[in-house]
Design a protein around this motif. Structure first.
Motif: not given
Ligand code: ADP
Ligand code: ADP
Length: 227
Positions: A103-104, A149
């Motif tokens: 996700n990051i 993120r």
């Protein structure tokens, strides 16, 4: 002043023209945490969205790090948002079929000068959870992934709209402590909306909104650590 908003006016026309901001103004120094407090409907999100380049004001000026955001055309605003602003919301909006690390990574891959993924994961205390999927993480941990993120692009400004709104008191404290840590470690300037008066104690500056204006702005010489 690192963030400066002045004379911001905005109305919505839904049959009747309703003013939402009426000359709102705030100033925040670099590497400070500012909190926007105020009743529902007082214009907090609208003010933050204009500062973040998500929304446009009808009148007024916003400057961030010497750049006049309110003068940018649509392309300029997209670039400003992408390069300079990190967003954290009440709901984490993680991609469910990607791990915390992935996700990051998605944001890191499209950033010009990203921080290292392992560095931002460590900053929010999630090194051990890098390969977990969102469903395997608690609410507080998912919000910490969302913070990681948001900061991996190394934004000039981190904007948080009710980041603890969906969390219990203990978990909220933990998320706020992570935000303070990000502020200290990376020098990130943070502007945060909250309903919670206690959250204001951890900020350097507090802006109280009422009816589309910043009614009071106060400085905290000694912000209280969240943890
Ligand atoms: P707060 O964040 O303080 O709750 P908002 O900035 O979200 O306040 O909203 C202020 C007012 O503007 C509210 O009365 C809301 O209904 C109205 N408003 C916000 N966005 C829109 C929109 N897109 N269209 C019409 N009215 C809106
Ligand atoms: P919280 O008290 O913050 O809500 P939880 O009780 O939900 O935390 O979770 C405690 C720990 O268990 C967390 O470290 C989380 O990563 C882990 N965990 C929660 N749900 C799952 C799951 N479905 N699979 C694997 N680990 C999980």
């Amino acid at each position: 002043m690192f963030v400066s908003a002045s004379g911001l006016a905005k109305s919505y026309d839904t049959g009747v023209v309703t003013p939402v901001l009426r000359g709102a103004a705030l100033e925040l120094d670099r590497s400070r945490i500012g909190v926007i407090l105020g009743p529902s409907g007082s214009g907090k999100s609208t003010l933050m969205n204009i500062i973040g380049g998500v929304d446009r004001a009808d009148e007024g000026v916003v400057e961030v790090d010497g750049e006049r955001i309110t003068d940018l055309d649509d392309d300029g605003l997209v670039e400003y948002r992408r390069e300079s602003v990190g967003f954290v919301f009440q709901f984490y909006n993680l991609v469910p079929n990607l791990t915390a690390g992935e996700n990051i990574e998605v944001v890191s891959n499209i950033s010009k000068q990203p921080l290292a993924i392992d560095e931002v994961l460590a900053a929010v205390g999630l090194t051990e959870k890098k390969n977990r999927f969102p469903r395997e993480l608690s609410g507080g941990e998912q919000q910490r992934v969302a913070i990681a993120r948001a900061i991996v692009k190394n934004p000039k400004l981190l904007l948080c709209d009710e980041p603890t709104g969906a969390l219990d008191i203990a978990t909220s404290r933990d998320v706020l402590a992570q935000l303070q840590r990000v502020n200290t470690q990376f020098g990130t300037t943070i502007l945060m909306i909250t309903h919670n008066v206690a959250v204001a104690e951890m900020a350097h500056a507090v802006f109280r909104m009422r009816d589309g204006e910043v009614e009071h702005a106060t400085q905290n010489a000694e912000p209280v650590p969240a943890e």
